[in-house]
Write a protein that holds these residues in place. Sequence first.
Motif, short mmCIF file in Angstrom:
data_model
loop_
_atom_site.label_atom_id
_atom_site.label_comp_id
_atom_site.label_asym_id
_atom_site.label_seq_id
_atom_site.Cartn_x
_atom_site.Cartn_y
_atom_site.Cartn_z
N ILE A 69 54.52 11.12 61.15
CA ILE A 69 54.54 10.67 59.76
C ILE A 69 53.13 10.64 59.19
CG2 ILE A 69 55.00 8.68 58.27
CD1 ILE A 69 57.39 8.05 60.13
N ILE A 70 52.20 10.14 59.98
CA ILE A 70 50.80 10.08 59.53
C ILE A 70 50.26 11.49 59.30
CG2 ILE A 70 48.45 9.47 60.25
CD1 ILE A 70 49.73 7.07 61.73
N GLU A 71 50.55 12.38 60.23
CA GLU A 71 50.07 13.76 60.10
C GLU A 71 50.69 14.45 58.89
OE1 GLU A 71 48.41 17.45 60.42
OE2 GLU A 71 47.76 15.53 61.28
N GLN A 72 51.96 14.19 58.65
CA GLN A 72 52.62 14.79 57.49
C GLN A 72 52.00 14.27 56.19
OE1 GLN A 72 56.88 16.10 57.10
NE2 GLN A 72 57.05 14.06 56.25
N GLY A 73 51.71 12.98 56.15
CA GLY A 73 51.05 12.40 54.98
C GLY A 73 49.68 13.03 54.75
N GLU A 85 48.77 16.06 55.66
CA GLU A 85 48.99 17.43 55.21
C GLU A 85 49.32 17.47 53.72
OE1 GLU A 85 51.70 21.34 56.51
OE2 GLU A 85 52.32 19.31 57.10
N VAL A 86 50.19 16.57 53.28
CA VAL A 86 50.55 16.51 51.86
C VAL A 86 49.35 16.09 51.02
CG1 VAL A 86 51.99 15.29 50.17
CG2 VAL A 86 53.00 16.12 52.30
N GLY A 87 48.57 15.15 51.53
CA GLY A 87 47.39 14.69 50.80
C GLY A 87 46.37 15.80 50.60
N LEU A 88 46.14 16.60 51.63
CA LEU A 88 45.20 17.72 51.51
C LEU A 88 45.69 18.75 50.50
CD1 LEU A 88 44.18 18.26 55.26
CD2 LEU A 88 42.78 17.27 53.43
N LEU A 89 47.00 18.95 50.48
CA LEU A 89 47.57 19.90 49.53
C LEU A 89 47.38 19.41 48.09
CD1 LEU A 89 49.15 22.55 49.26
CD2 LEU A 89 51.26 21.24 49.50
N ALA A 90 47.50 18.11 47.89
CA ALA A 90 47.34 17.55 46.54
C ALA A 90 45.93 17.76 46.01
CB ALA A 90 47.70 16.07 46.55
N GLU A 102 69.65 21.56 66.82
CA GLU A 102 68.44 20.75 66.69
C GLU A 102 67.59 21.34 65.56
OE1 GLU A 102 68.27 17.99 68.17
OE2 GLU A 102 69.93 18.38 69.54
N THR A 103 66.97 20.45 64.78
CA THR A 103 66.23 20.89 63.60
C THR A 103 64.95 20.08 63.42
OG1 THR A 103 67.24 19.32 62.05
CG2 THR A 103 68.44 21.37 62.45
N VAL A 104 64.08 20.60 62.56
CA VAL A 104 62.96 19.83 62.01
C VAL A 104 63.05 19.93 60.49
CG1 VAL A 104 61.39 20.04 63.97
CG2 VAL A 104 61.41 21.82 62.22
N ASN A 105 62.60 18.90 59.80
CA ASN A 105 62.61 18.94 58.33
C ASN A 105 61.28 18.40 57.79
OD1 ASN A 105 63.46 16.34 59.23
ND2 ASN A 105 64.30 15.88 57.23
N ARG A 106 60.33 19.29 57.68
CA ARG A 106 58.98 18.94 57.25
C ARG A 106 58.88 18.90 55.73
NH1 ARG A 106 55.40 16.92 60.61
NH2 ARG A 106 53.68 18.07 59.64
N ALA A 107 57.92 18.13 55.25
CA ALA A 107 57.70 18.05 53.80
C ALA A 107 57.25 19.38 53.23
CB ALA A 107 56.67 16.96 53.49
N VAL A 108 56.35 20.04 53.94
CA VAL A 108 55.82 21.33 53.46
C VAL A 108 56.64 22.45 54.10
CG1 VAL A 108 53.80 22.83 53.32
CG2 VAL A 108 53.51 20.34 53.24
N PRO A 109 57.40 23.20 53.28
CA PRO A 109 58.27 24.25 53.85
C PRO A 109 57.46 25.37 54.49
CG PRO A 109 58.23 24.37 51.45
CD PRO A 109 57.49 23.13 51.82
N ARG A 132 41.27 8.94 35.78
CA ARG A 132 42.70 8.98 36.08
C ARG A 132 42.87 8.73 37.57
NH1 ARG A 132 46.28 14.49 36.10
NH2 ARG A 132 48.39 13.58 36.00
N LEU A 133 43.60 7.68 37.92
CA LEU A 133 43.83 7.33 39.32
C LEU A 133 45.15 7.94 39.78
CD1 LEU A 133 43.36 3.81 40.88
CD2 LEU A 133 45.44 5.11 41.34
N ILE A 134 45.12 8.63 40.91
CA ILE A 134 46.34 9.31 41.41
C ILE A 134 46.55 8.96 42.89
CG2 ILE A 134 47.51 11.52 41.76
CD1 ILE A 134 45.47 12.56 39.57
N GLU A 135 47.69 8.38 43.19
CA GLU A 135 48.10 8.11 44.55
C GLU A 135 49.08 9.20 44.98
OE1 GLU A 135 49.05 6.10 48.25
OE2 GLU A 135 47.32 6.19 46.91
N VAL A 136 48.92 9.72 46.20
CA VAL A 136 49.75 10.81 46.70
C VAL A 136 50.71 10.28 47.75
CG1 VAL A 136 49.77 13.09 47.79
CG2 VAL A 136 47.86 12.43 46.30
N LYS A 137 51.99 10.58 47.59
CA LYS A 137 53.01 10.19 48.55
C LYS A 137 53.80 11.41 49.00
CE LYS A 137 52.28 5.73 48.43
NZ LYS A 137 51.68 5.04 49.59
#
Length: 493
Positions: free
Chosen positions: A40-44, A46-51, A301-308, A112-117
């Motif tokens: 979960i931390i790693e996924q967060g 990854e999403v944060g870097l993309l933002a 069995e599957t994985v479902n990541r935030a970043v496709p 402008r303050l932006i929080e990424v989730k």
Amino acid sequence: MTIKLSKSKFVAGCQCLKRLYLQVHEPELAAEPDGATDAIIEQGREVGLLARQLFPGGVEVRSEGGLDQAIRATRELVGNPEVSAIFEGVFEHQSVLVRVDILQRRHDGRWRLIEVKSSTDVKDHHLEDVAIQYRVVSRSGLDVASASLAHVNRNYVYSGGEIDPRRFFRVRNVSRQVQRLQPTLTSQLRSEFRVLAQPTPPNIRIGAHCTDPVTCDFFDHCNPPRQHDHIGFLPRIHASTMGELEEMGVESIHDIPADFDLTEIQRRAAACVKSGNPWYSPELRDALEGLTYPLYFADFETVNRAVPRFEGMRPYDHLCFQHSVHLVRKPGAEPEHYEFLVADASDPRREFISSLCAALGESGSIVVYSSFESQRLSELGSWLPEFADRINAIQDRLFDLLPIIRQHVYHPEFAGSYSLKSVLPALVPQMSYAGMQVADGQAAGLAWESLIRGTTNAVESGRIQKALLDYCGQDTVALVKLVQKLRLICVRQ
């Protein structure tokens, strides 16, 4: 010593003041982080870097020199008009510390303050997160024009190549909500600092807040194992119903008044616990009549990541990387086993469905547990339309065992759950997942992710592949044994 309150600890305190106290004063009582937490931390991250790609030219505040150095570095970047955006800026006001995902400098000099989730929508606890940042940053001298939350756009369809961050994210202006929360924050901060100054943790009863909005890291400390007859082991019991019973002084299923309002399934479960005996519906035999040979037993069995990862996929779409199929051709026949596992980072979808179609033949019931496999098949059909007819034919043959169990079977050892991991040891006690290197679907996904990263040697890679195959195969053996057990029960009735 002055206690400093970080953003994450403030949010923890909003969930439960006892959680905050333990995080600060008795962190050793927390559960050890596991692979799922790390993922979960790693996924967060990854999403944060993309933002950050939404704000080219932004500068990150490094934290190697400690918080004081990070605060000074942030001030310097704020004072440099050439810096268009600041990533991970650090601010402190009245012993509250926040690290802001993104601060964008506007043309008029305001911010402008932006929080990424990495979630797919805005949740209430996200607003508390943004609100405390807004409070600290604005009171540190910055003119904050707006506060926003950037979250994952579930409708984004990946078309290959680089992820398009402008389409991947939805940015919501939450300034009004954040402003409305400020008086509440003042009161909350007073409560948190008061609790932290106490010599002992506050006495807070367990309840829904133990798992909402997240499972507390001190859950096991505050929630000792329940007795087998605890009211919490009734199927799908709502927190309000439990609260009503507890107010009556009722904690054991044995003590629930006869006229208390329970659902039919809950009342059935209560009767089983009171008698100590399982219950089987007279209609169970009829429910199993729909099974036709040859019988197939399937599990994915599957994985479902935030970043496709692959073309056509959306955020959090499930990617099938493994299946197991056991085949019983006729009554009394020994099961035959077919399995598939992709062991590299290539797109597994076409190979997965090709292998599955070959393993499932043209006729006979396909036993699954829940609608999960059917949902994954629908997705595969949309990505690979050339397989759509074969997938539709497979879906027509699916026989979902979960609603059969839910409607016609209950065992006291289910403990309120109809998951396969609860049902199997109760009905087929000789089968167990104990001691397996991979013992649940989440662990399977994590193991596969480690496999395809290509950072393991041949020996470790082989060990992971074997563990994955053993686990998925165990799931379909479990279905075989479960159907055998249910049919034996029907014979004995």
